[in-house]
Design a protein around this motif. Structure first.
Motif, short mmCIF file in Angstrom:
data_model
loop_
_atom_site.label_atom_id
_atom_site.label_comp_id
_atom_site.label_asym_id
_atom_site.label_seq_id
_atom_site.Cartn_x
_atom_site.Cartn_y
_atom_site.Cartn_z
N PHE A 1 0.85 -1.19 0.00
CA PHE A 1 0.00 0.00 0.00
C PHE A 1 0.88 1.24 0.00
O PHE A 1 1.91 1.29 0.69
CB PHE A 1 -0.89 0.05 1.24
CG PHE A 1 -1.89 -1.07 1.34
CD1 PHE A 1 -3.07 -1.03 0.63
CD2 PHE A 1 -1.65 -2.15 2.18
CE1 PHE A 1 -4.01 -2.05 0.74
CE2 PHE A 1 -2.58 -3.18 2.30
CZ PHE A 1 -3.77 -3.13 1.56
N VAL A 2 0.48 2.25 -0.74
CA VAL A 2 1.08 3.58 -0.62
C VAL A 2 0.00 4.50 -0.07
O VAL A 2 -0.99 4.81 -0.75
CB VAL A 2 1.61 4.11 -1.97
CG1 VAL A 2 1.96 5.59 -1.84
CG2 VAL A 2 2.85 3.33 -2.38
N VAL A 3 0.16 4.90 1.19
CA VAL A 3 -0.80 5.76 1.86
C VAL A 3 -0.36 7.20 1.63
O VAL A 3 0.77 7.57 2.00
CB VAL A 3 -0.86 5.44 3.36
CG1 VAL A 3 -1.94 6.29 4.04
CG2 VAL A 3 -1.13 3.96 3.58
N LEU A 4 -1.21 8.00 1.01
CA LEU A 4 -0.78 9.32 0.57
C LEU A 4 -1.70 10.42 1.06
O LEU A 4 -2.86 10.17 1.44
CB LEU A 4 -0.67 9.36 -0.95
CG LEU A 4 -1.97 9.17 -1.75
CD1 LEU A 4 -2.58 10.51 -2.13
CD2 LEU A 4 -1.72 8.33 -3.00
N ASP A 5 -1.18 11.65 1.00
CA ASP A 5 -1.98 12.83 1.31
C ASP A 5 -1.41 14.01 0.54
O ASP A 5 -0.18 14.08 0.30
CB ASP A 5 -1.95 13.14 2.81
CG ASP A 5 -2.89 14.30 3.15
OD1 ASP A 5 -4.11 14.08 3.15
OD2 ASP A 5 -2.38 15.42 3.39
N LEU A 6 -2.28 14.90 0.09
CA LEU A 6 -1.87 16.11 -0.64
C LEU A 6 -2.32 17.34 0.12
O LEU A 6 -3.37 17.33 0.79
CB LEU A 6 -2.49 16.14 -2.04
CG LEU A 6 -2.29 14.95 -2.98
CD1 LEU A 6 -2.99 15.23 -4.31
CD2 LEU A 6 -0.82 14.67 -3.20
N GLU A 7 -1.55 18.41 -0.01
CA GLU A 7 -1.99 19.74 0.38
C GLU A 7 -2.10 20.56 -0.90
O GLU A 7 -1.25 20.42 -1.81
CB GLU A 7 -1.04 20.38 1.38
CG GLU A 7 -0.86 19.61 2.68
CD GLU A 7 -2.15 19.37 3.44
OE1 GLU A 7 -3.08 20.20 3.30
OE2 GLU A 7 -2.25 18.36 4.15
#
Length: 584
Positions: A23-29
């Motif tokens: 899994f690649v757990v990501l977040d963007l601003e």
């Protein structure tokens, strides 16, 4: 038709164990909420597998525009911080390389993935199409309001004791989402979800009892055919068909199946019997025949083909219309079959709307007369019973009705269309709706008779369709009934396969025309298959004809018109009702 085949299980059938998934757990601003009008200012991601954190990715991004003040207050990211940061042109390719073919995870994944896709498109980069998991969606299925006031990341991070507190910085939020993901995976694991495929289809709407039945799909083949759900007394509960039996049956134990009656059926099911078929058409026909034979309680369609009725124009001096259950050798004209008596009555009313056929049920003699009925007094019948109409004059009306029923004439349909326009012009829309419904019932019956007749009148048809993997599939049809199928592999001489099919196909007795030797639904399935691109007739013992200006053309005009009018609250223009202008 073949009933068994040795099928080797595929890795897809076994599923991908969650412990083996990266899994690649990501977040963007970002600078705002619109992926088309806003820009990415930070990417943070954590790569995990089997509960272990493998790698991290973090970068600020220069959005090439000023960051709104309220966004800076929320995220802590300012114009000064991103001034020397890389542009999206260099940051995004590096991030796509980082994710590889991993499963992407995000909290409210639609937001983040949309931003990534839009920016990839701007840069001309192909989107890799990774599978996506949304922790918000999963949390809504697993976390109740008694545990958490909402499903925000901050609330879930607190519930699952995340090591990192989310603070609207991309990497921090991604790390917190990792802990939330692991907490959610532990919960679904306790519910028997152990593969990626099961996780993607997980829903709280699926009862534990329904989920526990998924083992019924394990021994099924990944092949086209029919599947039969049976109860503990081996009575069929439901019969279906699929190009991949195992994959289709699996959906009955997941959120993909949302019909409440199917959940009830699965609760009663004790086994699933597969019947492997060589071709999709063979599977469809086998399904119809089994449903008609067993009448499973959870099948709603195709259970009673014996209830089909026909609209008949009698063969006598003064013919009349009647509704009958079978076609006989009596020189009468038949249209149908109809799925219900109501539809047949509507088609009969459509003919009576514009043709002065007699509607009395007694047999009239050319020698004796009787008093006129109310219809004759209203001008809706020529009153042959009184001697006011000769056999020859009445025959002209009967001939028009016969042409309409067999789909070869347009006179009655044109008259009905004229009637529709007159009613609409007079703003009698309720009456127009009634005539329209009657007209479509008549057109459907006449078009079906027109389509079925060449097939029902042909002693044998051999047709071929190309297979996606190469080679050909051959189908033998006799008197409108599916008689057999075979498959010729790529590069093989098809002639021996055709001759073997012809020799082994079912022997079918000639039916009474225009009825086929099968149910109308089976014959329609065959016709639909024959109409597919690439299908060709190899040999035919019969004549294939279809009137150019018949009921089929009228149906092609009426059906789309009817569908569009169902979406409109009312009709105010007479042109809405005109069929002739569209057919012309």
């Amino acid at each position: 038709m073949s009933t068994t085949a040795a099928i080797q299980a595929t890795f897809e059938d076994l599923g991908t164990a969650l412990a083996d998934v990266t899994f690649v757990v990501l977040d963007l601003e970002t600078t705002g909420g619109s992926a088309t009008d806003s820009r990415i200012t930070e990417i943070g991601a954590v790569k995990v597998r089997a509960g272990e954190r493998l790698e991290e990715f973090q970068t600020l991004i220069n959005p090439a525009e000023s960051i709104p003040a309220f966004i800076s207050v929320l995220t802590g990211i300012t114009d000064r911080m991103v001034a020397s940061a890389p542009r999206i042109e260099s940051a995004l390719p590096a991030f796509l390389e980082f994710i590889g073919d991993s499963v992407l995870v995000a909290h409210n994944a639609g937001f983040d993935i949309t931003f990534l896709k839009v920016n990839a498109a701007r840069l001309g980069l192909p989107w890799p199409g990774n599978k996506v998991l949304d922790t918000v969606h999963l949390a809504r299925q697993l976390v109740g309001r008694d545990e958490s006031p909402n499903h925000k990341l901050s609330s879930l991070a607190q519930l699952f004791h995340a090591v990192t507190t989310p603070d609207h910085r991309a990497l921090h939020d991604a790390r917190a989402t990792v802990d939330v993901l692991h907490g959610l995976l532990e919960r679904v694991g306790n519910l028997g979800v152990h593969t990626l495929e099961e996780l993607q289809s997980y829903s709280a709407r699926v009862s534990p009892g329904q989920r526990r039945k998924r083992f019924l799909a394990d021994p099924l083949p990944s092949a086209p055919g029919v599947y039969i759900f049976k109860d503990d007394h081996q009575r069929p509960l439901y019969i279906g068909t699929s190009v991949n039996i195992k994959r289709r049956v699996r959906t009955y134990f997941t959120a993909a199946e949302q019909r409440s009656r199917m959940a009830e059926m699965v609760g009663l099911a004790a086994s699933v019997t597969p019947i492997v078929c060589q071709t999709t058409l063979e599977a469809q026909v086998r399904e119809l025949r089994l449903i008609a034979e067993h009448k499973p309680r959870y099948n709603r369609r195709s259970r009673h083909p014996e209830r089909a009725v026909w609209l008949k124009l009698t063969a006598e001096a003064f013919p009349r219309l009647s509704i009958v259950r079978e076609v006989r050798c009596d020189h009468a004209t038949y249209a149908g079959p109809f799925g219900s008596r109501v539809a047949a009555e509507a088609a009969m009313a459509a003919v009576h709307e514009v043709l002065p056929l007699r509607q009395c049920t007694k047999r009239l003699s050319t020698r004796t007369t009787s008093s006129a009925c109310a219809l004759a007094e209203m001008g809706r019948c020529g009153a042959p019973c009184t001697g006011a109409q000769s056999v020859d004059d009445y025959a002209l009306i009967a001939r028009s009705a016969a042409q309409t029923l067999d789909g070869s004439g347009r006179g009655v349909l044109d008259a009905l269309d004229e009637r529709l326009r007159d009613l609409a012009a007079g703003e009698r829309f309720e009456d127009a709706s009634l005539v329209r419904d009657r007209m479509i019932a008549l057109v459907r019956a006449a078009a079906r008779a027109q389509r079925i007749r060449p097939l029902a009148d042909s002693a044998e048809i051999i047709a071929a369709a190309p297979r996606p993997t190469g080679g050909w599939e051959f189908t033998c049809v006799r008197w409108g009934r599916f008689a057999g199928a075979t498959v010729a592999p790529r590069g093989a001489d098809p002639r021996p396969f055709i001759e073997a099919l012809r020799a082994s196909a079912e022997t079918v007795a000639e039916p009474q025309s225009p009825a086929p030797a099968a149910s109308a639904e089976e014959t329609e399935k065959i016709l639909t298959w024959l109409d597919q691109p690439g299908v060709r007739v190899v040999d035919i013992d019969g004549v294939w004809t279809c009137p150019v200006d018949g009921a089929g053309q009228a149906q092609d005009v009426l059906e789309p018109l009817l569908r569009s009018q169902r979406d409109v609250a009312g009709f105010s223009e007479a042109s809405d009702w005109s069929v002739a202008s569209r057919a012309g």
